[in-house]
Design a protein around this motif. Structure first.
Motif, PDB file in Angstrom:
ATOM      1  N   SER A 155       5.574  -1.984  -7.682  1.00 41.31           N
ATOM      2  CA  SER A 155       6.536  -2.947  -8.232  1.00 41.31           C
ATOM      3  C   SER A 155       7.836  -2.969  -7.439  1.00 41.31           C
ATOM      4  O   SER A 155       8.629  -3.909  -7.563  1.00 41.31           O
ATOM      5  N   CYS A 156       8.054  -1.955  -6.599  1.00 41.67           N
ATOM      6  CA  CYS A 156       9.266  -1.911  -5.779  1.00 41.67           C
ATOM      7  C   CYS A 156       9.167  -2.810  -4.554  1.00 41.67           C
ATOM      8  O   CYS A 156      10.147  -2.982  -3.827  1.00 41.67           O
ATOM      9  N   TRP A 157       7.991  -3.387  -4.305  1.00 48.38           N
ATOM     10  CA  TRP A 157       7.833  -4.293  -3.165  1.00 48.38           C
ATOM     11  C   TRP A 157       8.348  -5.674  -3.555  1.00 48.38           C
ATOM     12  O   TRP A 157       7.827  -6.307  -4.474  1.00 48.38           O
ATOM     13  N   VAL A 183      -2.003   1.673   1.663  1.00 50.30           N
ATOM     14  CA  VAL A 183      -2.485   1.815   3.043  1.00 50.30           C
ATOM     15  C   VAL A 183      -2.365   0.486   3.786  1.00 50.30           C
ATOM     16  O   VAL A 183      -1.920   0.437   4.941  1.00 50.30           O
ATOM     17  N   ALA A 184      -2.743  -0.595   3.120  1.00 43.78           N
ATOM     18  CA  ALA A 184      -2.638  -1.918   3.748  1.00 43.78           C
ATOM     19  C   ALA A 184      -1.190  -2.257   4.079  1.00 43.78           C
ATOM     20  O   ALA A 184      -0.900  -2.885   5.106  1.00 43.78           O
ATOM     21  N   ARG A 185      -0.274  -1.826   3.219  1.00 42.56           N
ATOM     22  CA  ARG A 185       1.157  -2.055   3.467  1.00 42.56           C
ATOM     23  C   ARG A 185       1.603  -1.295   4.715  1.00 42.56           C
ATOM     24  O   ARG A 185       2.364  -1.808   5.536  1.00 42.56           O
ATOM     25  N   ILE A 186       1.138  -0.071   4.863  1.00 44.82           N
ATOM     26  CA  ILE A 186       1.488   0.736   6.040  1.00 44.82           C
ATOM     27  C   ILE A 186       0.960   0.081   7.313  1.00 44.82           C
ATOM     28  O   ILE A 186       1.688  -0.080   8.302  1.00 44.82           O
ATOM     29  N   ARG A 208       9.428  -8.775   3.662  1.00 43.69           N
ATOM     30  CA  ARG A 208       8.971  -9.434   2.442  1.00 43.69           C
ATOM     31  C   ARG A 208       7.490  -9.134   2.203  1.00 43.69           C
ATOM     32  O   ARG A 208       6.675  -9.167   3.127  1.00 43.69           O
ATOM     33  N   TYR A 209       7.162  -8.859   0.969  1.00 44.87           N
ATOM     34  CA  TYR A 209       5.792  -8.505   0.594  1.00 44.87           C
ATOM     35  C   TYR A 209       4.980  -9.753   0.268  1.00 44.87           C
ATOM     36  O   TYR A 209       5.463 -10.668  -0.400  1.00 44.87           O
ATOM     37  N   SER A 210       3.742  -9.791   0.756  1.00 40.97           N
ATOM     38  CA  SER A 210       2.804 -10.863   0.434  1.00 40.97           C
ATOM     39  C   SER A 210       1.597 -10.244  -0.259  1.00 40.97           C
ATOM     40  O   SER A 210       0.803  -9.535   0.375  1.00 40.97           O
ATOM     41  N   ALA A 211       1.464 -10.477  -1.546  1.00 45.98           N
ATOM     42  CA  ALA A 211       0.398  -9.848  -2.325  1.00 45.98           C
ATOM     43  C   ALA A 211      -0.989 -10.275  -1.849  1.00 45.98           C
ATOM     44  O   ALA A 211      -1.894  -9.443  -1.718  1.00 45.98           O
ATOM     45  N   ASN A 212      -1.181 -11.559  -1.588  1.00 42.19           N
ATOM     46  CA  ASN A 212      -2.510 -12.038  -1.202  1.00 42.19           C
ATOM     47  C   ASN A 212      -2.993 -11.383   0.091  1.00 42.19           C
ATOM     48  O   ASN A 212      -4.145 -10.943   0.188  1.00 42.19           O
ATOM     49  N   GLU A 213      -2.122 -11.315   1.088  1.00 44.08           N
ATOM     50  CA  GLU A 213      -2.492 -10.681   2.357  1.00 44.08           C
ATOM     51  C   GLU A 213      -2.773  -9.194   2.149  1.00 44.08           C
ATOM     52  O   GLU A 213      -3.740  -8.645   2.687  1.00 44.08           O
ATOM     53  N   ASN A 214      -1.922  -8.547   1.379  1.00 43.21           N
ATOM     54  CA  ASN A 214      -2.059  -7.119   1.125  1.00 43.21           C
ATOM     55  C   ASN A 214      -3.374  -6.798   0.417  1.00 43.21           C
ATOM     56  O   ASN A 214      -4.094  -5.863   0.790  1.00 43.21           O
ATOM     57  N   ILE A 215      -3.714  -7.583  -0.580  1.00 44.85           N
ATOM     58  CA  ILE A 215      -4.931  -7.347  -1.360  1.00 44.85           C
ATOM     59  C   ILE A 215      -6.181  -7.595  -0.510  1.00 44.85           C
ATOM     60  O   ILE A 215      -7.160  -6.836  -0.592  1.00 44.85           O
TER      61      ILE A 215
END
Length: 248
Positions: A155-157, A183-186, A208-215
């Motif tokens: 939630s901090c992203w 891991v995907a974020r790293i 900036r975080y992108s949930a779709n790409e990360n997932i």
């Protein structure tokens, strides 16, 4: 999850300050304070009210031998939930996380957060050994830079609207997926990390975080793990003892 009736929630609110109120109030003041959209939609009083109600209800259900306390990270998790749910539903969902889905992420010793960090290291070693080795040269284990990510279930992203999408995924597929998402974020920072002689600074100022790409990346990495590794990840939020045994 089971929604407590309105009267039950109001009864919890009527109890006033919980044993953890001081910590709750301190953290509520800081929760996404720089996110104007969040602050406009989730007032501090609402966050404090729900968290106190959750602690009151959790204390009722636990035995006298077990302490139920507020831990840092609950405020951020609750805040993201309150962006989409009303107070009654948010209370029910947070209780379900504490009692069933990831109790060892939200207990006083944070057992599964520490185990989750070890799992992040293991998965990173599998999916990107070069990056893992590079971070290891700087003695950067996941526990150093990844702990707040797991503690808050991502939630901090920021921005918070993307964290909402992440929560939709975690609550549908299982909270254990936060390990793969971390891991995907790293790996998404790979180029910057490998080019830096001070990689910790990269983690301190995330893009900036992108949930779709990360997932999508997280799902790809899951397919690269053995069934034994997947099983350890699946059970670590609620079964620390066996997860540690399998980890070792």
């Amino acid at each position: 999850f089971h929604e407590p009736p309105f009267q039950e929630y109001m009864g919890l609110v009527a109890l006033g300050q919980s044993s953890s109120h001081s910590k709750i109030a301190d953290d509520a003041f800081r929760t996404f304070a720089s996110d104007s959209e969040f602050c406009a939609r989730v007032q501090q009083c609402k966050l404090v009210r729900v968290l106190n109600a959750v602690i009151h209800q959790a204390e009722r259900k636990k035995s006298r031998q077990e302490d139920v306390v507020y831990v840092q990270g609950m405020n951020a998790i609750c805040g993201i939930i309150l962006l989409e749910l009303n107070e009654i539903d948010a209370t029910a969902l947070l209780l379900a996380l504490i009692e069933k889905h990831c109790p060892l992420y939200l207990n006083s010793t944070l057992d599964s957060v520490y185990i989750g960090c070890k799992l992040v290291d293991q998965v990173l070693h599998v999916v990107d050994e070069e990056l893992f080795d590079y971070l290891s040269k700087f003695k950067l284990s996941a526990q150093i830079y990844c702990f707040p990510w797991l503690l808050s279930l991502g939630s901090c992203w920021s921005p918070s609207c993307e964290a909402v999408k992440l929560f939709d995924f975690l609550f549908a597929k299982g909270v254990h997926w936060i390990v793969l998402c971390a891991v995907a974020r790293i790996v998404s920072l790979r180029a910057d990390l490998l080019a830096s002689d001070r990689p910790m600074k990269i983690f301190q100022k995330l893009p900036r975080y992108s949930a779709n790409e990360n997932i999508c990346e997280a799902k790809l990495y899951w397919s690269k793990l053995s069934s034994a590794q997947q099983k350890v990840i699946e059970k670590h939020p609620y079964d620390a003892l066996h997860a540690v045994e399998d980890l070792d």
